[in-house]
Design an enzyme around this catalytic site. Structure first.
Site, PDB file in Angstrom:
ATOM      1  N   ARG A  88       0.845  -1.187   0.000  1.00 20.93           N
ATOM      2  CA  ARG A  88       0.000   0.000   0.000  1.00 20.93           C
ATOM      3  C   ARG A  88       0.882   1.240   0.000  1.00 20.93           C
ATOM      4  NH1 ARG A  88      -1.996   0.788   4.357  1.00 20.93           N
ATOM      5  NH2 ARG A  88      -1.399  -1.035   5.544  1.00 20.93           N
ATOM      6  N   TYR A 228      -1.231  -3.392  -6.964  1.00 23.58           N
ATOM      7  CA  TYR A 228      -1.108  -4.131  -5.697  1.00 23.58           C
ATOM      8  C   TYR A 228      -2.448  -4.141  -4.948  1.00 23.58           C
ATOM      9  CZ  TYR A 228      -0.244  -5.275  -0.919  1.00 23.58           C
ATOM     10  OH  TYR A 228      -0.364  -5.860   0.315  1.00 23.58           O
ATOM     11  N   GLY A 230      -3.848  -3.951  -1.921  1.00 17.52           N
ATOM     12  CA  GLY A 230      -4.326  -2.935  -0.990  1.00 17.52           C
ATOM     13  C   GLY A 230      -4.669  -1.612  -1.675  1.00 17.52           C
ATOM     14  N   LYS A 237      -9.787  -2.190   1.410  1.00 16.24           N
ATOM     15  CA  LYS A 237      -9.372  -1.077   2.273  1.00 16.24           C
ATOM     16  C   LYS A 237     -10.131   0.210   1.924  1.00 16.24           C
ATOM     17  CE  LYS A 237      -6.292  -3.641   4.272  1.00 16.24           C
ATOM     18  NZ  LYS A 237      -6.490  -4.096   5.654  1.00 16.24           N
ATOM     19  N   SER A 279      -1.476  -3.733  10.023  1.00 14.03           N
ATOM     20  CA  SER A 279      -1.126  -4.657   8.946  1.00 14.03           C
ATOM     21  C   SER A 279       0.169  -5.397   9.276  1.00 14.03           C
ATOM     22  CB  SER A 279      -0.942  -3.888   7.643  1.00 14.03           C
ATOM     23  OG  SER A 279      -2.124  -3.187   7.348  1.00 14.03           O
ATOM     24  N   CYS A 281       0.675  -7.602  11.642  1.00 13.55           N
ATOM     25  CA  CYS A 281       0.922  -7.714  13.079  1.00 13.55           C
ATOM     26  C   CYS A 281       0.116  -8.840  13.720  1.00 13.55           C
ATOM     27  CB  CYS A 281       0.651  -6.395  13.784  1.00 13.55           C
ATOM     28  SG  CYS A 281       1.854  -5.121  13.330  1.00 13.55           S
ATOM     29  N   LYS A 283      -3.181 -10.467  12.699  1.00 14.07           N
ATOM     30  CA  LYS A 283      -4.626 -10.721  12.637  1.00 14.07           C
ATOM     31  C   LYS A 283      -4.950 -12.069  12.002  1.00 14.07           C
ATOM     32  CE  LYS A 283      -5.557  -7.042  10.310  1.00 14.07           C
ATOM     33  NZ  LYS A 283      -4.162  -6.587  10.287  1.00 14.07           N
ATOM     34  N   THR A 284      -4.393 -12.321  10.819  1.00 11.44           N
ATOM     35  CA  THR A 284      -4.739 -13.550  10.107  1.00 11.44           C
ATOM     36  C   THR A 284      -4.340 -14.768  10.947  1.00 11.44           C
ATOM     37  OG1 THR A 284      -4.537 -12.418   7.994  1.00 11.44           O
ATOM     38  CG2 THR A 284      -4.377 -14.817   7.944  1.00 11.44           C
ATOM     39  N   ASP A 304      -9.581  -9.648   8.718  1.00 14.89           N
ATOM     40  CA  ASP A 304      -9.013  -8.321   8.421  1.00 14.89           C
ATOM     41  C   ASP A 304      -9.971  -7.166   8.695  1.00 14.89           C
ATOM     42  OD1 ASP A 304      -6.707  -6.836   7.420  1.00 14.89           O
ATOM     43  OD2 ASP A 304      -7.902  -6.380   5.654  1.00 14.89           O
ATOM     44  N   SER A 403       4.660 -10.406   0.491  1.00 12.62           N
ATOM     45  CA  SER A 403       3.991 -11.304  -0.457  1.00 12.62           C
ATOM     46  C   SER A 403       2.728 -11.859   0.195  1.00 12.62           C
ATOM     47  CB  SER A 403       4.932 -12.424  -0.884  1.00 12.62           C
ATOM     48  OG  SER A 403       5.435 -13.125   0.235  1.00 12.62           O
ATOM     49  N   ARG A 404       1.752 -12.221  -0.649  1.00 11.42           N
ATOM     50  CA  ARG A 404       0.407 -12.509  -0.131  1.00 11.42           C
ATOM     51  C   ARG A 404      -0.189 -13.765  -0.734  1.00 11.42           C
ATOM     52  NH1 ARG A 404      -1.827  -8.834   3.891  1.00 11.42           N
ATOM     53  NH2 ARG A 404      -0.205  -7.259   4.058  1.00 11.42           N
ATOM     54  N   ARG A 435       2.769  -4.020  17.467  1.00 10.33           N
ATOM     55  CA  ARG A 435       4.077  -4.662  17.470  1.00 10.33           C
ATOM     56  C   ARG A 435       5.019  -3.732  18.221  1.00 10.33           C
ATOM     57  NH1 ARG A 435       6.806  -8.240  13.652  1.00 10.33           N
ATOM     58  NH2 ARG A 435       4.822  -8.647  12.615  1.00 10.33           N
ATOM     59  N   GLY A 531       0.003 -20.291  18.306  1.00  9.49           N
ATOM     60  CA  GLY A 531      -0.965 -21.100  19.062  1.00  9.49           C
ATOM     61  C   GLY A 531      -0.940 -20.815  20.554  1.00  9.49           C
TER      62      GLY A 531
HETATM   63  P1  GDP Z   1      -1.963  -9.447   9.671  1.00 10.28           P
HETATM   64  O1  GDP Z   1      -1.385  -8.751   8.505  1.00 10.28           O
HETATM   65  O2  GDP Z   1      -2.306  -8.529  10.798  1.00 10.28           O
HETATM   66  O3  GDP Z   1      -3.078 -10.346   9.300  1.00 10.28           O
HETATM   67  O4  GDP Z   1      -0.793 -10.359  10.270  1.00 10.28           O
HETATM   68  P2  GDP Z   1      -0.440 -11.895  10.020  1.00 10.28           P
HETATM   69  O5  GDP Z   1      -1.257 -12.783  10.891  1.00 10.28           O
HETATM   70  O6  GDP Z   1      -0.447 -12.190   8.570  1.00 10.28           O
HETATM   71  O7  GDP Z   1       1.040 -11.919  10.559  1.00 10.28           O
HETATM   72  C1  GDP Z   1       2.023 -11.027  10.052  1.00 10.28           C
HETATM   73  C2  GDP Z   1       3.399 -11.556  10.386  1.00 10.28           C
HETATM   74  O8  GDP Z   1       3.532 -11.638  11.807  1.00 10.28           O
HETATM   75  C3  GDP Z   1       3.617 -12.963   9.838  1.00 10.28           C
HETATM   76  O9  GDP Z   1       4.939 -13.070   9.369  1.00 10.28           O
HETATM   77  C4  GDP Z   1       3.398 -13.834  11.043  1.00 10.28           C
HETATM   78  O10 GDP Z   1       4.125 -15.032  10.977  1.00 10.28           O
HETATM   79  C5  GDP Z   1       3.855 -12.952  12.202  1.00 10.28           C
HETATM   80  N1  GDP Z   1       3.114 -13.258  13.455  1.00 10.28           N
HETATM   81  C6  GDP Z   1       1.780 -13.446  13.597  1.00 10.28           C
HETATM   82  N2  GDP Z   1       1.461 -13.768  14.879  1.00 10.28           N
HETATM   83  C7  GDP Z   1       2.616 -13.774  15.571  1.00 10.28           C
HETATM   84  C8  GDP Z   1       2.949 -14.024  16.942  1.00 10.28           C
HETATM   85  O11 GDP Z   1       2.120 -14.341  17.783  1.00 10.28           O
HETATM   86  N3  GDP Z   1       4.278 -13.912  17.284  1.00 10.28           N
HETATM   87  C9  GDP Z   1       5.228 -13.580  16.354  1.00 10.28           C
HETATM   88  N4  GDP Z   1       6.499 -13.496  16.761  1.00 10.28           N
HETATM   89  N5  GDP Z   1       4.960 -13.349  15.056  1.00 10.28           N
HETATM   90  C10 GDP Z   1       3.664 -13.434  14.663  1.00 10.28           C
HETATM   91  P1  PGA Z   2      -3.223  -7.142   6.583  1.00 10.47           P
HETATM   92  O1  PGA Z   2      -4.037  -6.654   5.288  1.00 10.47           O
HETATM   93  O2  PGA Z   2      -3.811  -6.290   7.661  1.00 10.47           O
HETATM   94  O3  PGA Z   2      -3.590  -8.569   6.653  1.00 10.47           O
HETATM   95  O4  PGA Z   2      -1.768  -6.911   6.431  1.00 10.47           O
HETATM   96  C1  PGA Z   2      -3.568  -5.902   4.261  1.00 10.47           C
HETATM   97  C2  PGA Z   2      -3.213  -4.492   4.649  1.00 10.47           C
HETATM   98  O5  PGA Z   2      -3.615  -4.012   5.736  1.00 10.47           O
HETATM   99  O6  PGA Z   2      -2.531  -3.864   3.828  1.00 10.47           O
HETATM  100 MN    MN Z   3      -5.360  -5.199   6.812  1.00  3.83          MN
HETATM  101 MN    MN Z   4      -3.967 -10.494   7.422  1.00 16.00          MN
END
Ligand code: GDP
Ligand code: PGA
Ligand code: MN
Ligand code: MN
Length: 623
Positions: A88, A228, A230, A237, A279, A281, A283-284, A304, A403-404, A435, A531
């Protein structure tokens, strides 16, 4: 720079595939778009499997995508973007409200007329040589009381394919829109690379000039120059967060950057939790968590975006407006997020900027314990586990850090049945997070709604690769919505405060603040995460039920000694104390930073937030 066009063609002059709509306002808008963008052809998307196959074939011919091995990843493709179009672009994202004060200090603002004067020449002829895809979509359930329609017009087949995964789109949506003569958000997108006679196309067309623009008074989206996700998948978004946040302010609900999950205790008690992290951090990962504590289960509802509305019972209900995951690939593995891995095993997925294995599968850093011997990296170069890419630096990653994978939510093995309920699920808890290598403890509970809003409003996080720019820089990210609030941040925080007044304290979700990312002096994460975060969810559930003690501190309630279930957890006492505890000296530094953040709100800073800040300043001493 506009492209010279000899004869301007109208929509009816163009070769057309698919069924044109009859919706009068849509037709009028499409006529305008064709007149401006001058595509070579129009395709009205129906969302069918045949359409998917045709678009994949077209993108394959152009070299935009590679088909993956159908035995390993059925019906799935890999796309490689231009190396400069990978995230983004927050610098180029604008809120164009008529009144600058409605964009506020956290958004780029430009006068809507001025922005139209800049962008109209950019869009003039922008689709020459390309097909224009018309994508009717609905964010949220078609059977919602007030379905939120949009129509994206784009010159990118990659966008059309991705929108099929992430949104309800196509013929059924168009039929509903026509049946109700429904309002819709017009969302115009072009990659910004018209093809004139002398030009050959490139695999990933885009433009150095990029604008991601929201006309929030008119509820119109214009996106130019980037393919891209986003920036280009405008239902996500741009609509479901930025435009929807403005709708939500006006209509009395919340559009949030949140996952939604159902936590089930060994006794079968169900808790619904929404969590907002910036993003990349977590969520997924949290949305699909596999608990390490015996007997507890998680079901997924969204990863998300969450739309929150009060039900007649005074409870806050959460729905997921999307139909797929657009997840960060690196770090995703059977060890960290097995349910994401199982979701993509189901196929029907688009991978972007990951590495390609010799047998036609995908790979990224963190997927396997061992690096593969040889893959093709995200830039298309041979890449060796030891040595990096041919012609590149040895430390270059095989997959881009942002990468996604883009994959249908219905393939998630732990998808909750309640995902199909248009009214959503009643929330028991809301979690904010970020984070932070220090300062923010593993988990804190707010004293009440207002204090919870303060936690959200002062949330901070180190920047990630999800947006272009520096990584690892600490910034405030209110409710993880910094890049997504479609109006003034102070009004947004005030709206959160007001929402809390619409129900009773007992009906409102309890609010928590978490941080999985605290590091020790060597830079190592002290909390194992993934986990093991189920231990924190269990504590949240027990706090909701009033079953476990907590210690009140100036920053909120933290787990009492022995309160957090660490049975069987492999963590040293030192690390545990380091993540669960809060350090007064760190908070003495933090409080003035919060004060400076609130200074940016100006006079619109809600009184309630000043009160919360004063309480912290009193506890830690004014700087
Ligand atoms: P989103 O973009 O908020 O959905 O975040 P993701 O769940 O895709 O995680 C983003 C990055 O943070 C990935 O590389 C994950 O492996 C890492 N990550 C997610 N949860 C944790 C956690 O509990 N601890 C650590 N150290 N890394 C995490
Ligand atoms: P993310 O979604 O929160 O899973 O990283 C895409 C974004 O916020 O750009
Ligand atoms: Mn997002
Ligand atoms: Mn995500």
């Amino acid at each position: 720079m506009s492209t010279a066009i000899d004869v301007r063609r109208t929509r009816v002059d163009l070769p057309t595939t698919g069924t044109p709509p009859t919706h009068p306002r849509l037709l009028a808008w499409l006529d305008e778009v064709v007149d401006l963008c001058q595509p070579d052809a129009v395709h009205y998307c129906d969302g069918s499997e045949d359409e998917w196959a045709a678009l994949v074939a077209e993108l394959e011919t152009k070299g935009t995508i590679i088909r993956l091995n159908a035995d390993l990843k059925p019906n799935s493709i890999l796309a490689r973007t231009d190396p400069d179009d990978v995230a983004r672009v927050e610098d180029q994202t604008f809120i164009c409200s008529k009144d600058e004060r409605n964009a506020g200090p956290t958004n780029n603002w430009m006068d809507p007329d001025q922005m139209r004067r800049i962008m109209t020449p950019l869009f003039d002829g922008a689709m020459a040589g390309r097909t224009m895809y018309v994508i009717p979509f609905c964010m949220g359930h078609l059977d919602a009381p007030d379905p939120k329609f949009g129509v994206e017009v784009t010159d990118s087949a990659y966008v059309a394919l991705s929108m099929k995964i992430l949104t309800r789109m196509g013929a059924e949506v168009m039929a509903r829109m026509e049946e109700h003569d429904a309002d819709f958000v017009p969302a115009l997108h072009s990659v910004g690379m018209p093809l004139t006679d002398s030009m050959t196309d490139v695999p990933w067309p885009c433009n150095e000039t990029k604008y991601i623009v929201h006309f929030t008074d008119d509820r119109v989206i214009w996106s130019y120059g980037s393919g891209y996700g986003g920036n280009s998948l405008l239902g996500k978004k741009c609509y479901a967060l930025r435009i929807a946040s403005v709708m939500a302010r006006d209509e009395g609900w919340l559009a949030e950057h949140m996952l939604i999950l159902k936590l089930i205790s060994p006794e079968g008690r169900e808790y619904h939790i929404a969590a907002a992290f910036p993003s990349a951090c977590g969520k997924t990962n949290l949305a699909m968590l596999e608990p390490t504590i015996p007997g507890w289960r998680v079901e997924t509802l969204g990863d998300d975006i969450a739309w929150l509305r009060f039900g007649a019972d005074g409870r806050l209900y959460a729905t997921n407006p999307e139909t797929g995951f657009f997840g960060v690939a690196p770090g995703t593995s059977y060890a960290t997020n097995p349910n994401a891995m199982r979701t993509i095993e189901g196929g029907n997925s688009i991978f972007t900027n990951v590495a390609l294995t010799p047998d036609g599968d995908v790979w990224w850093e963190g997927m396997t314990a061992e690096k593969p011997e040889q893959v093709v990296d995200w830039k298309g170069r041979q890449w060796r586990g030891v040595g990096g890419p041919v012609g590149g630096r040895p430390d270059e990653k095989a997959a881009h850090p942002n990468s996604r994978f883009c994959t249908p939510i219905e393939q998630c093995p732990i998808l909750s049945d309640d995902y199909h309920r248009p009214e959503g699920v009643p929330l028991d808890a809301i979690i904010f997070g970020g984070r932070r290598e220090n300062t923010i403890p593993l988990v804190t509970q707010s004293r009440d709604w207002q204090h919870g809003v303060f936690m959200g409003a002062t949330c901070s996080s180190e920047t990630t690769a999800a947006a272009s720019g520096a990584v690892g820089v600490l910034r405030r990210d209110p409710m993880a919505m910094l890049p997504f609030i479609g109006y003034h941040v102070a009004d947004y925080v005030q709206h959160w405060i007001n929402m809390g007044r619409r129900s009773s304290a007992s009906a409102l979700p309890k609010i928590f603040y978490v941080n999985w990312f605290r590091r020790d002096a060597d830079g190592r994460f002290m909390w194992p995460g993934f986990g093991e975060n189920s231990r924190v969810l269990k504590w949240v559930a027990e706090r909701v039920d009033g079953k476990v003690d907590a210690v009140e501190t100036p920053i909120g309630y933290v787990p009492a000694p022995g309160g957090l279930d660490v049975d069987g957890l492999d963590i040293s006492d030192e690390d545990l104390a380091g993540v669960v505890g809060y350090t007064e000296t760190e908070w003495r530094d933090e409080v003035p930073r919060i004060g400076r953040w609130f200074d940016t709100f100006g006079w619109r800073l809600p009184r309630e937030m000043v009160d919360e800040l004063r309480a912290l300043e009193t506890a830690f001493g004014r700087a």
